[in-house]
Design a protein around this motif. Sequence first.
Motif, mmCIF file in Angstrom:
data_model
loop_
_atom_site.group_PDB
_atom_site.id
_atom_site.type_symbol
_atom_site.label_atom_id
_atom_site.label_comp_id
_atom_site.label_asym_id
_atom_site.label_seq_id
_atom_site.Cartn_x
_atom_site.Cartn_y
_atom_site.Cartn_z
ATOM 1 N N ALA A 1 0.809 -1.294 -0.080
ATOM 2 C CA ALA A 1 0.005 -0.142 0.069
ATOM 3 C C ALA A 1 0.652 1.348 0.040
ATOM 4 C CB ALA A 1 -0.921 0.063 1.089
ATOM 5 N N PHE A 2 0.507 2.163 -0.898
ATOM 6 C CA PHE A 2 1.021 3.682 -0.751
ATOM 7 C C PHE A 2 0.219 4.387 0.396
ATOM 8 C CE2 PHE A 2 2.414 2.344 -5.196
ATOM 9 C CZ PHE A 2 3.750 2.825 -5.032
ATOM 10 N N CYS A 3 1.122 5.327 1.061
ATOM 11 C CA CYS A 3 0.536 5.960 1.939
ATOM 12 C C CYS A 3 1.378 7.677 2.016
ATOM 13 C CB CYS A 3 1.183 5.615 3.354
ATOM 14 S SG CYS A 3 0.784 6.533 4.792
ATOM 15 N N PHE A 4 0.277 8.553 2.096
ATOM 16 C CA PHE A 4 0.853 9.925 2.221
ATOM 17 C C PHE A 4 0.877 10.309 3.478
ATOM 18 C CE2 PHE A 4 -0.016 14.469 1.481
ATOM 19 C CZ PHE A 4 1.187 14.939 0.916
ATOM 20 N N ARG A 5 1.695 10.824 4.022
ATOM 21 C CA ARG A 5 1.938 11.153 5.494
ATOM 22 C C ARG A 5 2.070 12.812 5.720
ATOM 23 N NH1 ARG A 5 5.685 10.983 10.260
ATOM 24 N NH2 ARG A 5 4.308 10.046 11.828
ATOM 25 N N LEU B 1 5.786 3.486 1.481
ATOM 26 C CA LEU B 1 5.168 2.049 1.074
ATOM 27 C C LEU B 1 5.217 1.461 2.056
ATOM 28 C CD1 LEU B 1 4.457 0.435 -1.403
ATOM 29 C CD2 LEU B 1 7.042 -0.179 -1.563
ATOM 30 N N PHE B 2 4.099 0.632 2.279
ATOM 31 C CA PHE B 2 3.837 -0.308 3.349
ATOM 32 C C PHE B 2 3.897 -1.561 2.611
ATOM 33 C CE2 PHE B 2 2.537 2.972 5.577
ATOM 34 C CZ PHE B 2 2.415 2.716 7.084
ATOM 35 N N GLN C 1 6.476 -3.342 7.304
ATOM 36 C CA GLN C 1 7.367 -2.361 7.347
ATOM 37 C C GLN C 1 6.925 -1.092 6.560
ATOM 38 O OE1 GLN C 1 11.057 -3.202 8.367
ATOM 39 N NE2 GLN C 1 9.725 -4.645 9.338
ATOM 40 N N ARG C 2 7.545 0.011 6.690
ATOM 41 C CA ARG C 2 7.265 1.187 6.307
ATOM 42 C C ARG C 2 8.496 1.778 5.504
ATOM 43 N NH1 ARG C 2 5.044 6.163 9.754
ATOM 44 N NH2 ARG C 2 5.655 4.506 11.350
ATOM 45 N N HIS C 3 8.628 2.096 4.251
ATOM 46 C CA HIS C 3 9.781 2.749 3.602
ATOM 47 C C HIS C 3 9.387 4.079 3.077
ATOM 48 C CE1 HIS C 3 13.375 2.913 1.373
ATOM 49 N NE2 HIS C 3 12.645 3.256 0.180
ATOM 50 N N ARG C 4 9.918 5.003 3.302
ATOM 51 C CA ARG C 4 9.736 6.549 2.945
ATOM 52 C C ARG C 4 10.391 6.552 1.384
ATOM 53 N NH1 ARG C 4 12.399 11.658 3.131
ATOM 54 N NH2 ARG C 4 11.025 13.256 3.141
#
Length: 70
Positions: A34-38, A49-50, A59-62
């Motif tokens: 999943a893509f995420c916008f923080r 990116l999760f 994991q979460r990658h910036r």
Amino acid sequence: MPKIKFTAAKIKSIKPQEKAVEYFQEGRTPGTGAFCFRVTPSCNRSWYLFYRNGNGKLQRHRLGSYPEVS
């Protein structure tokens, strides 16, 4: 964890809140690529990116900051 449709207009319209908020791509969930916008209270905006690693841990990658990466 709000889910939104990622469009240029929607991303530009997001206002900072008291706490950091992660907006996920509509129709996807964390752990499935999943893509995420923080957005943080100080208005820092970043893409993430999760994913799940080989052990199944989330994991979460910036990916980068907005608007440099968009």
